[in-house]
Design a protein around this motif. Structure first.
Motif, PDB file in Angstrom:
ATOM      1  N   HIS A 105       0.823  -1.213   0.000  1.00 25.22           N
ATOM      2  CA  HIS A 105       0.000   0.000   0.000  1.00 25.22           C
ATOM      3  C   HIS A 105       0.853   1.257   0.000  1.00 25.22           C
ATOM      4  CE1 HIS A 105       0.949  -1.246   4.012  1.00 25.22           C
ATOM      5  NE2 HIS A 105       0.194  -0.358   4.649  1.00 25.22           N
ATOM      6  N   TRP A 153       5.580   0.913  -3.871  1.00 20.79           N
ATOM      7  CA  TRP A 153       5.195   0.361  -5.172  1.00 20.79           C
ATOM      8  C   TRP A 153       6.299   0.563  -6.197  1.00 20.79           C
ATOM      9  CZ3 TRP A 153       2.570   4.428  -2.803  1.00 20.79           C
ATOM     10  CH2 TRP A 153       2.636   5.687  -3.412  1.00 20.79           C
ATOM     11  N   GLY A 191      -1.734  -3.094   7.520  1.00 18.52           N
ATOM     12  CA  GLY A 191      -2.401  -2.631   6.306  1.00 18.52           C
ATOM     13  C   GLY A 191      -1.886  -3.278   5.043  1.00 18.52           C
ATOM     14  N   ILE A 220      -3.468  -6.538   1.686  1.00 19.45           N
ATOM     15  CA  ILE A 220      -4.519  -5.939   0.852  1.00 19.45           C
ATOM     16  C   ILE A 220      -5.227  -6.958  -0.026  1.00 19.45           C
ATOM     17  CG2 ILE A 220      -3.472  -3.646   0.862  1.00 19.45           C
ATOM     18  CD1 ILE A 220      -2.348  -4.228  -1.923  1.00 19.45           C
ATOM     19  N   PHE A 229      -2.765  -3.753  -5.570  1.00 15.74           N
ATOM     20  CA  PHE A 229      -3.435  -2.520  -5.168  1.00 15.74           C
ATOM     21  C   PHE A 229      -4.700  -2.258  -5.976  1.00 15.74           C
ATOM     22  CE2 PHE A 229      -4.198   2.039  -5.329  1.00 15.74           C
ATOM     23  CZ  PHE A 229      -4.189   2.376  -3.982  1.00 15.74           C
ATOM     24  N   TRP A 233      -8.681   6.144  -3.199  1.00 15.15           N
ATOM     25  CA  TRP A 233      -7.281   5.879  -3.603  1.00 15.15           C
ATOM     26  C   TRP A 233      -6.326   6.360  -2.520  1.00 15.15           C
ATOM     27  CZ3 TRP A 233      -2.685   8.382  -4.339  1.00 15.15           C
ATOM     28  CH2 TRP A 233      -1.722   7.737  -5.103  1.00 15.15           C
ATOM     29  N   LEU A 254      -6.553   4.175   0.724  1.00 19.24           N
ATOM     30  CA  LEU A 254      -5.961   2.851   0.549  1.00 19.24           C
ATOM     31  C   LEU A 254      -4.446   2.947   0.454  1.00 19.24           C
ATOM     32  CD1 LEU A 254      -6.881  -0.124   0.297  1.00 19.24           C
ATOM     33  CD2 LEU A 254      -6.697   0.143  -2.189  1.00 19.24           C
ATOM     34  N   ARG A 255      -3.937   4.002  -0.193  1.00 16.98           N
ATOM     35  CA  ARG A 255      -2.490   4.191  -0.296  1.00 16.98           C
ATOM     36  C   ARG A 255      -1.861   4.474   1.068  1.00 16.98           C
ATOM     37  NH1 ARG A 255       0.143   1.492  -3.585  1.00 16.98           N
ATOM     38  NH2 ARG A 255      -0.022   1.934  -5.789  1.00 16.98           N
ATOM     39  N   GLY A 308      -3.879   1.002   3.571  1.00 16.37           N
ATOM     40  CA  GLY A 308      -4.073  -0.365   3.129  1.00 16.37           C
ATOM     41  C   GLY A 308      -5.360  -0.940   3.700  1.00 16.37           C
ATOM     42  N   SER A 309      -5.303  -2.165   4.190  1.00 17.92           N
ATOM     43  CA  SER A 309      -6.507  -2.818   4.719  1.00 17.92           C
ATOM     44  C   SER A 309      -7.038  -2.129   5.983  1.00 17.92           C
ATOM     45  CB  SER A 309      -6.216  -4.290   5.028  1.00 17.92           C
ATOM     46  OG  SER A 309      -5.200  -4.392   6.014  1.00 17.92           O
TER      47      SER A 309
END
Length: 506
Positions: free
Chosen positions: A88, A91, A399, A402, A407, A427, A430-431, A434-435
């Motif tokens: 999350h 990347w 988090g 995911i 993602f 977005w 979540l970034r 995460g969860s």
């Protein structure tokens, strides 16, 4: 959650001084092995070096020029692990390297990238390749002089959130994490550390005992030894200031650029917060006391000139919307050039009087997890509580679970679970979380259920979560370290956030 914190009348196994990425990483690893851990940080988590990086999870391509093969191999291996541990906030990113005839020859770049690809035994990212900028889309922002170059892979990280998530995982496993808490003094007595701590908010002092002490104070590592602990040490730290500028977006696309300068240094230009470009960094020797630092006018000029050699669109000093700077505490290997100082780390163990002291010199954000592992390996013979099995290489950070599909698939699932969330907000949440985003949303069925909007898409529900779970105590903690919303909010909105936090934490 297991409670491994020490009772008031019993010593902690480990007292860690410093709440940057190294301190938080060691706290997480140690408590997961069953040790009782106390970590203290004089300000907010990641207040200094760990929030002032170029925000890359990378092997350090240019370190190959200084024959740092061990460091590069370790960093590339860690890059793959971190991409899985925290998908999350970390990347992959592709980096465009134009060839400049004024600096390194093309064959040298090609050979370096070949080595870079093959030093990573577990590499899953796309390998490097040559490109023709006259036909490839990445060449559009570049001046026509640059016709050929290379593209390679590395990783991007939300650096200060990486620190917070390590501290959060450590706390959930039983570690005692105290921010805005300063070590006033510590002495050895009867095989234990006797430490005096000061709460910098209330001024209250407390006394704790610990079987071992870790000096993860970053820029303060040498000062802590000399002034707070009064312990001589032959190793020294070399402070180097690195500064960055943020400007409105200079180019389109998800790719980043790495530019070579005539002075042999490199500067990155990286997509940042959707609407901006991050440019950095400088390498300026720093001989003053450690602390908060700022960018100098000549550094802004240098960074603008560096990218203007390559981009068609000029970056002017007046374009700069934000800057940040930090001190990198590098191990002093006596290099004459600040850029050539090793980015490797040195762990110094002092076992005098039976109370171990481990001091950390150097390091980089990419290798923090491995550094923590090595630190505990070094301590294990004299501190059995940390001698357990290494475990952090395969355990996700909070988090990071995911789900399947990465993602994008997780974002689609969030969209189905909370269709009322605006796409940009979903977005961002979540970034960042995460969860754990579902802990913030809770039972909400509309935006109104998330409370008052303080600015942009920041709600009181999210701020409450950051205060209750992530040690946020000021508006700055939230706007610049838990997020970068400070770039997007007006001054009035930022003040509103600060006022709300002050009210909640009073």
């Amino acid at each position: 959650m297991a409670d491994t914190s020490a009772p008031l009348n019993r010593p902690y196994d480990l007292l860690i001084v410093g709440g940057g990425v190294n301190g938080a990483g060691i706290a997480r690893d140690a408590v997961g092995r069953g040790a009782s851990v106390l970590m203290v940080e004089q300000d907010d988590l990641a207040s200094y070096t760990s929030s002032a990086s170029t925000k890359l999870i990378h092997g350090g391509l240019r370190y190959l020029e200084y024959y740092e093969f061990r460091l590069v191999r370790e960093a590339l291996t860690e890059r793959e692990r971190l991409l899985k541990m925290a998908p999350h906030i970390i990347w992959p990113m592709r980096f465009v390297l134009p060839h400049s005839k004024l600096v390194r020859p093309a064959w040298m770049l090609k050979a370096g990238l070949f080595l870079y690809d093959h030093l990573a035994s577990n590499m899953t990212l796309p390998k490097s390749r040559a490109v023709d900028f006259r036909t490839h889309s990445s060449g559009r922002p570049l001046k026509d002089d640059y016709t050929k170059g290379f593209i390679y892979s590395d990783g991007w990280v939300q650096d200060s959130r990486l620190v917070v998530l390590n501290a959060l995982d450590a706390a959930e496993r039983g570690a005692d994490i105290r921010t805005r808490t300063r070590l006033i003094k510590a002495t050895r007595s009867n095989g234990l550390w006797q430490a005096e701590l000061e709460d910098r908010v209330t001024g209250k002092t407390t006394h704790v005992q610990a079987r071992a002490l870790v000096n993860a104070a970053g820029p303060w590592v040498a000062r802590l030894l000399a002034e707070t602990l009064n312990i001589p040490n032959s190793k020294s730290v070399r402070l180097v200031k690195g500064s960055h500028i943020i400007v409105p977006r200079v180019f389109d696309g998800p790719q980043a650029y790495i530019f070579q300068n005539p002075d042999k240094r490199i500067v990155f230009a990286i997509p940042y917060e959707q609407n901006f470009t991050l440019i950095g960094t400088t390498d300026i020797p720093w001989n003053e006391a450690p602390g908060k630092v700022g960018i100098a006018p000549d550094e802004i000029k240098y960074l603008c000139e560096s990218v203007n050699r390559y981009f068609k669109k000029d970056v002017k000093e007046s374009d700069v919307v934000w800057t940040y700077a930090g001190l990198r505490p590098l191990y002093d290997d006596a290099s004459a050039n600040a850029s050539a100082v090793t980015r490797d780390y040195v762990l110094d163990l002092d076992t005098q009087d039976g109370a171990p002291l481990l001091s950390i010199f150097g390091g980089k954000i990419t290798t923090y997890r491995k550094l923590a592992e090595h630190a505990l390996e070094k301590l294990a013979p004299v501190l059995p509580a940390v001698a357990g099995v290494s475990w952090t290489a395969t355990e996700v950070l909070p988090g990071g679970d995911i789900g399947e599909g990465g993602f994008d698939a997780a974002l689609a699932r969030l969209g189905r679970a909370a269709p009322w969330l605006p796409a940009a907000t979903a977005w961002r949440l979540l970034r960042n979380y995460g969860s754990r985003v579902y802990e913030i949303i809770g039972e909400a069925t509309s935006l109104k259920d998330l409370g008052e909007v303080l600015g942009g898409d920041l709600t009181t529900r999210e701020v409450d979560y950051l205060i209750e779970r992530e040690w946020a105590r000021t508006g700055e903690d939230i706007l610049w370290r838990r997020s970068k919303l400070g770039l997007h909010l007006s001054e009035a909105e930022k003040q509103k956030v600060s006022d709300y936090v002050q009210q909640k934490t009073a």
